[in-house]
Design an enzyme around this catalytic site. Structure first.
Site, PDB file in Angstrom:
ATOM      1  N   ASP A   8      -4.861  -4.265  -3.948  1.00 41.44           N
ATOM      2  CA  ASP A   8      -4.269  -2.978  -3.737  1.00 41.44           C
ATOM      3  C   ASP A   8      -5.297  -2.193  -2.870  1.00 41.44           C
ATOM      4  O   ASP A   8      -6.188  -1.699  -3.104  1.00 41.44           O
ATOM      5  CB  ASP A   8      -4.010  -2.190  -4.898  1.00 41.44           C
ATOM      6  N   LYS A  70      -7.360   4.373   5.615  1.00 40.17           N
ATOM      7  CA  LYS A  70      -6.199   3.873   5.620  1.00 40.17           C
ATOM      8  C   LYS A  70      -5.072   4.542   6.306  1.00 40.17           C
ATOM      9  O   LYS A  70      -4.191   3.972   7.037  1.00 40.17           O
ATOM     10  CB  LYS A  70      -5.494   3.687   4.133  1.00 40.17           C
ATOM     11  N   GLU A 147       3.795  -2.252  -1.408  1.00 42.39           N
ATOM     12  CA  GLU A 147       3.212  -2.053  -2.808  1.00 42.39           C
ATOM     13  C   GLU A 147       4.560  -1.759  -3.690  1.00 42.39           C
ATOM     14  O   GLU A 147       4.221  -2.246  -4.816  1.00 42.39           O
ATOM     15  CB  GLU A 147       2.592  -0.450  -2.465  1.00 42.39           C
ATOM     16  N   ASP A 169       5.971   5.736  -5.939  1.00 41.53           N
ATOM     17  CA  ASP A 169       4.670   5.466  -5.745  1.00 41.53           C
ATOM     18  C   ASP A 169       4.150   6.920  -5.005  1.00 41.53           C
ATOM     19  O   ASP A 169       4.348   6.828  -3.896  1.00 41.53           O
ATOM     20  CB  ASP A 169       4.403   4.176  -4.803  1.00 41.53           C
TER      21      ASP A 169
END
Ligand code: AMP
Length: 583
Positions: A8, A70, A147, A169
């Site tokens: 992850d 990211k 994810e 999430d």
């Protein structure tokens, strides 16, 4: 396939898991943590730090510390450090390299393959950049998966009765909501929506702003220009936020935060959960739009969703959970640690790919529509968003002018009707079309997207069978040559790290040998004593000069003398047969 790990690769934290006796298991990092900050730093003396060590020195070295990279994946963002420009995928690769190295030392074997997760909202360019980051770090990226899909696998929902679930999430920097359809052995993502600029960092920012304003109001000091003070306030804000997930009040105590006219000033205040909720209400509310959008895209009402899985560290915030319950009418489901479930799911998916986990098929969707630009700046969709992957679709186009012998195919991704408002993934030209009146030639344009979400486009003149195609890989903003160079740099760094570790182990062994020798020296008589004294001096001198070669030679000499005196004790930190050292 060698050892495979599930990764992850988070905005704020990353997490790694592997299959241990059929069970997905988290791999702790070298510092013992179960998640690793996705932070990279370049120290002033050229050392590279990754993870907790990089995060810890952020205050003192803010301009050379990179976090949340990211968010820049797939863009032309670059950071210049000591005259070298680094792309986001190179910085991400440094995080991946640490995760890989820590996994290897924990598992005691080489890690070659990985499944890496990305937010469901990531575009093709962002997915491609993530894959490139894996390659630069020396990993064979078997699959890029969303994810939320990964989280559902970790929860084992695939083994339950057929149902539709929502995965909510909220991590450090991104927010995703997905609706999944689970039926026997198949997980299909029906819809995904989100905001890749919303997460726990924004909550920290709100608290930080409040604390700075309070300090200004009470102490008449503006902390904003003081980088060190601001970093301390930011860390305290995050700590208070985390505390407020289990307590109704948190104390912020930062002594000597600033220098006032009448002496040092301290920050001391209590933040209640009610005040925190007030400060961050707009952020919680900002998650409702994507939730509604995802349900609408999936064509489902809240009553048709059986479970809401909570994923990401920020899903622990009580106001977030209350909002989810209000929107869906469901008690949020929180069986697995929200920071870990994505990595666990990724390694389960890895198990499926390597054949160690049976009977599970994963169907994913394309997050945004794909198509081409047609006359009049119009975006013509060929694959609609939320179409299950892998997919291949074709459409016939023609020429816009009489006797036109070539066409340019502009591949676009997005939801806008006007072509130029969407993102161009690449362009290519089909030449040699047979001369004809406009509208007569038949040009077949085919889009295919593989299971990783990587796009391939081809165009064919059906009269001549002439064909042109592109794989959308340039969208990662790095050429193949640049990726190859980055891979070589990364390998060099890994070699350098190994060499440093070995030198340190050799130094430790030499120091323990020296103390043995000094103890023996006291008991010895001439002339052996003089010989030993000389060998001790030689080793001390080699250590002082940091000459690894001389340290090895002097250690060997000393060892021989001690063995001759029957005084050598192998302390376990000694050399291996192959000349290397255990650490
Ligand atoms: P992730 O990207 O999933 O690791 O989430 C990281 C984010 O979760 C960071 O912003 C953390 O501050 C936040 N976080 C972690 N634990 C908690 C908690 N108990 N309450 C609120 N936020 C948390």
């Amino acid at each position: 396939m060698g050892k495979l790990i599930g990764i992850d690769l988070g905005t704020t934290n990353s997490c790694v898991a592997f299959m241990e006796n059929g069970e997905p298991t988290i791999i702790p990092n070298a510092e013992g943590g179960r998640t690793t900050p996705s932070v990279v730093a370049f120290t002033k003396n050229g050392e590279r730090l990754v993870g907790q060590a990089a995060k810890r020195q952020m205050v003192a070295n803010a301009s050379r510390t990179i976090s949340s990279v990211k968010r820049e994946m797939g863009t032309d963002w670059r950071v210049n450090i000591d005259g070298k420009n680094y792309a986001p995928q190179e910085i991400s690769a440094m995080v991946l390299q640490k995760l890989k190295a820590d996994a290897e030392s924990y598992l005691g074997e080489a890690v070659t393959d990985a499944v890496i997760t990305v937010p469901a909202y990531f575009t093709d360019a962002q997915r491609q950049a993530t894959k490139d980051a894996g390659r630069i770090a020396g990993l064979n990226v078997q699959r890029i998966i969303n994810e939320p899909t990964s989280a559902a696998l970790a929860y084992g929902i695939d083994k339950e009765a057929p149902q539709k679930i929502m995965v909510y999430d909220l991590g450090g920097g991104t927010f995703d909501v997905s609706i999944l359809d689970i039926s026997q052995d198949v997980i299909q993502v029906l819809a995904t929506a989100g905001n890749n600029h919303l997460g726990g960092d924004d909550f920290d920012q709100c608290v930080t702003k409040y604390l700075v304003e309070e300090f200004k109001r009470t102490e008449k000091i503006d902390l904003i220009p003081d980088h060190m003070a601001m970093q301390r306030v930011r860390e305290a804000a995050e700590k208070a936020k985390i505390e407020l997930s289990s307590a109704t009040a948190a104390t912020i105590n930062l002594p000597f935060l600033a220098q006032g006219a009448d002496g040092p000033k301290h920050m001391e205040l209590t933040l209640t959960r009610a005040k925190f909720d007030d400060l961050t209400r707009h952020l919680v509310e900002a998650t409702t739009g994507p939730v509604r959008q995802a349900m609408q895209d999936a064509g489902l009402g809240a009553n048709e969703i059986s479970k809401v899985l909570m994923v990401g560290g920020s899903s622990r915030i009580p106001a977030v959970q209350a909002e989810v319950k209000r929107m869906t009418g469901k008690e949020p489901f929180r069986g697995i640690n929200p920071d870990e479930c994505v990595a666990l799911g990724a390694c389960i998916q890895g198990g499926v790919l390597s054949g160690s986990v049976k009977s599970l098929l994963l169907i994913d969707v394309t997050p945004l529509s794909l198509g081409v630009e047609t006359v009049g700046n119009v975006f013509t969709r060929i694959i609609e968003r939320n179409t299950a992957l892998p997919v291949q679709r074709s459409q016939i186009f023609s020429t816009a002018a009489n006797f036109q012998t070539s066409v340019e195919i502009n591949v676009l991704q997005g939801e806008r009707e006007v072509a130029s408002y969407n993102k161009s993934l690449g362009k290519f030209r089909l030449e040699g079309i047979r001369r004809a009146m406009r509208g007569v030639p038949q040009i077949e344009v085919t889009f295919s997207i593989d299971a990783n979400g990587i796009v391939n486009v081809s165009a064919k003149d059906l009269a001549t069978n002439r064909q042109q195609q592109i794989t959308i890989s340039g969208s990662s903003n790095m050429s193949q040559a640049e990726i190859d160079q980055a891979m070589r740099d990364a390998e060099m760094y890994a070699e350098e790290d190994k060499r440093k570790k070995e030198a340190q182990a050799q130094k430790d062994a030499a120091e323990s040998l020296l103390s043995q020798a000094k103890r023996t020296q006291k008991k010895m008589k001439s002339p052996d004593k003089e010989k030993l004294t000389e060998a001790i001096r030689a080793l001390e001198d080699a250590l002082k000069r940091e000459d690894d070669w001389a340290v090895k030679n002097a250690s060997d000499d000393l060892k021989i003398l001690l063995e001759a005196a029957g005084q050598y004790v192998d302390n376990g930190a000694a050399e291996n047969d192959d000349g290397s050292f255990d650490v």
